[in-house]
Design an enzyme around this catalytic site. Structure first.
Site, mmCIF file in Angstrom:
data_model
loop_
_atom_site.group_PDB
_atom_site.id
_atom_site.type_symbol
_atom_site.label_atom_id
_atom_site.label_comp_id
_atom_site.label_asym_id
_atom_site.label_seq_id
_atom_site.Cartn_x
_atom_site.Cartn_y
_atom_site.Cartn_z
ATOM 1 N N CYS A 385 34.841 28.966 29.160
ATOM 2 C CA CYS A 385 36.232 28.567 28.987
ATOM 3 C C CYS A 385 36.779 28.188 30.357
ATOM 4 O O CYS A 385 36.047 28.173 31.344
ATOM 5 C CB CYS A 385 37.061 29.672 28.334
ATOM 6 S SG CYS A 385 37.214 31.185 29.316
ATOM 7 N N HIS A 556 10.640 34.194 45.019
ATOM 8 C CA HIS A 556 9.780 33.198 44.385
ATOM 9 C C HIS A 556 9.672 31.993 45.307
ATOM 10 O O HIS A 556 10.350 31.918 46.336
ATOM 11 C CB HIS A 556 10.340 32.785 43.028
ATOM 12 C CG HIS A 556 11.759 32.318 43.094
ATOM 13 N ND1 HIS A 556 12.822 33.211 43.050
ATOM 14 C CD2 HIS A 556 12.309 31.087 43.225
ATOM 15 C CE1 HIS A 556 13.956 32.539 43.129
ATOM 16 N NE2 HIS A 556 13.673 31.245 43.247
#
EC number: 2.7.1.197
Length: 640
Positions: A385, A556
């Site tokens: 929203c 990562h």
């Protein structure tokens, strides 16, 4: 108003809201102190009353400028904005809230462009010197400009706005401001008016009179509840359950967006909102009501908490009468609409799509089936929203409860502001239809669904049914990972399996670089990656910390390093003593999980890991256990 202009105004409102809302607790604290210790308060105390002036004059503007600068360029922008706004504060005699909303972002933009220009021009070893002195110098320069130009200009603008307001009050025109505010709220433009105009005017008025009507103009829940109650009595039966929920959320939760869809289904109801709001404002003016600080959210609880001593009856009277006016007008408009939709000479009512809300249910069913790819695995759903705190939070909670009741544990449901939607790692984004275009611009890769009402129970039922049929079918290609031990094995198609060989407990390291090298080495040794992936993990960490919060880090490789990945896998490491992984001294990681994922498999892998670690008790157990089987058990218990 054209669509692009509407989006621009919504973005401006969102930005103003983003500066105010993180600091709203400070305004509430100021309101509490004011209500207690001013001369007309509950516990008058001239000594404690002295703290009010420094807070309103200095703390408010500095916090807002700091937040505005941070939104543009992080900590450097925040510091420059904070320094610069002091110049505007001391150059004027009024609370410099409006000036802070301008100066803070300017400070952020100045540091942003300076950093962009100087990025590759600073010699190695001089970075800290340039970074520290550049912020100080830019802050001083902007402080002088604020003192000489911006502050006086804002003071004149504030005086002009005050003159206009007084002119409207003297000519009994202030109630008619509702003609602008109520339609703006329906189209999610209320933040511009509320935080850009009403809020600064309210603070100025409170400093003089210890209360302000401006804090209760936009936050009055009466007109909205009147519309919802009218729908409850004159709408169709199958929306009454959602209307009960909407009324409770509107009154006690203060989330006004709940009633917007019901008005948009019958735009004539805007007239009821306007008349109700006009009545409420008129009563507040005549009886001299108001609040001592912002009521955020616009809940009856917040309003009563911010009501000065002696004004409870007046404020409640304004809310109740505005509710009654809105309710009666809405009832008349809905009865007229119902009459117009009866077939002449028959008792059969024609339920047209542009009138009854329940007609949207069938649209939602069709929309879900036609819009979503039946072969795509949906794991991450975001409700969005304008501000990311009201209606989207309610909607996310509803869907989260429904899929939990269906024993679906591998789907993440969250809420966010439109402008905070990530551009990757999201499968499905759900918004109110008036905000869908903005959401698509933020993320064009995800699937998008539009809602007429965030309390459309049929929509959630159909979506839950879709998720069960398309994501949990044993024959579907679900990207998942299993946990293997002697008592647990999943026969589904898996991205990888977590085994004892992937888990390392009781590790010790002196730096996060040492941790990453250890994890990278284990990924290499177990055949998940090539040797080059280790350096890619270190390079990725330099770009931005992989600290997730809650004692967890997820290192990562870079996007470019995907060619070095042979198979998808993770390495789970426990560091009982902790490792500094973030930018702040408190960012200590006890659980470090190295990830190597091929193609787009990182999305379900990361989603599944975060699902497992969404419980503080699980995190605590994993951080202190000395038994690998405990780790396997805790992972398998989550049905991943």
């Amino acid at each position: 108003m054209s669509v692009p202009m509407t989006v621009k105004v919504q973005n401006l409102g969102r930005f103003l809201s983003a500066m105010i809302m993180p600091n709203i607790s400070v305004f509430i604290a100021w309101g509490i102190i004011s209500g207690l210790f001013i001369k007309s308060g509950w516990c008058p105390n001239q000594t404690l009353e002295k703290v009010l002036s420094p807070i309103s004059v200095y703390l408010f503007p500095i916090l807002i400028a700091n937040t505005g600068g941070y939104l543009i360029n992080g900590k450097r922008g925040a510091i420059v904005g904070s320094i610069a706004v002091v110049g505007a504060i001391i150059s004027t005699a009024i609370p410099m809230l409006l000036g802070a909303m301008i100066i803070g972002p300017i400070g952020g933009w100045i540091t942003y462009y300076f950093d962009k220009i100087s990025k590759y021009k600073v010699k190695s070893g001089f970075e800290m010197l340039v970074n520290n002195f550049s912020v100080g110098i830019l802050g001083v320069l902007l402080l002088f400009i604020s003192f000489l130009c911006i502050g006086p200009m804002i003071e004149k603008l504030s005086c002009f706005l005050g003159y206009v307001v007084n002119l409207m009050i003297n000519n009994h025109l202030l109630p008619f401001i509702a003609i602008l505010i109520e339609p703006a709220k329906i189209f999610f433009l209320n933040n511009v008016i509320n935080h850009g105009v009403l809020f600064p005017l309210g603070i100025q008025e409170v400093v003089k009179f210890n209360k302000s009507i401006f804090f209760l103009i936009e936050s009055n829940p009466g007109p909205g509840i009147g519309v919802l109650m009218a729908w409850f009595f004159f709408g169709c039966d199958n929306i009454k359950k959602s209307l009960k929920e909407a009324i409770v959320i509107q009154l006690f939760g203060g989330i006004h967006e709940i009633y917007f869809p019901y008005v948009l289904k019958n735009p004539r109801l805007i007239l009821a909102l306007i008349l109700g709001s006009i009545t409420g404002i008129f009563i507040l003016i005549v009886l001299r009501g108001g609040l001592i600080s912002a009521a955020s959210p616009g809940s009856i609880i917040s309003i009563l908490a911010m009501t000065p001593k002696g004004l409870y009856v007046i404020n409640l009277l304004a809310i109740i009468i505005s509710f009654l006016v809105s309710f009666l007008v809405s009832c008349m408009l809905l009865k007229i609409s119902n009459r117009n939709h009866y077939v002449k000479g028959s008792n059969t009512k024609i339920e047209k799509d542009n009138f009854l809300i329940n007609s949207s249910f069938q649209k939602n069913r069709t929309c879900i089936k036609s819009s979503l790819d039946s072969h795509k695995c949906i794991r991450n759903i975001i409700f969005a929203c304008d501000a990311g705190m009201g209606s989207s939070a309610v909607a996310a909670g509803i869907l989260r409860n429904k899929i939990h009741d269906l024993n679906i544990f591998n789907i993440t449901v969250s809420n966010a502001a439109i402008d905070s939607i990530p551009n990757f790692g999201v499968d499905l984004i759900i918004t109110h239809y008036s905000l869908t275009d903005r959401a698509r611009k933020r993320n064009s890769n995800a699937k998008h669904l539009s809602l007429n009402s965030f309390l459309d129970n049929a929509f959630y039922n159909e979506l839950s049914k879709y998720l069960v049929e398309n994501n949990l079918d044993n024959n579907s290609s679900i990207l998942d990972f299993s946990v293997r031990n002697q008592n647990n094995f999943s026969s589904k198609k898996n991205v990888f399996s977590l085994t004892k060989e992937n888990i390392f407990l009781g590790q010790i390291a002196s730096s996060k670089e040492e941790v990453i090298r250890f994890i990278g080495r284990q990924l290499v040794n177990q055949g998940y990656v090539k040797e080059e992936y280790i350096e890619a993990m270190l390079e990725r960490e330099k770009m931005m910390s992989t600290w997730l919060g809650e004692s967890i880090a997820l290192p990562h490789g870079t996007i470019q390093s995907k060619d070095f990945i042979l198979n998808t896998g993770i390495i789970f490491c426990q560091f009982p003593n902790g490792i500094l992984f973030g930018d702040d001294p408190e960012d200590i990681a006890h659980l470090v999980i190295g990830v190597a994922a091929r193609n787009n498999e990182h999305i379900p892998v990361v989603s599944n890991i975060t699902n497992i670690l969404d419980n503080n008790d699980v995190i605590k157990s994993l951080s202190i256990t000395k038994n690998i089987d405990d780790v396997l058990y805790l992972f398998s218990r989550k049905n991943i």
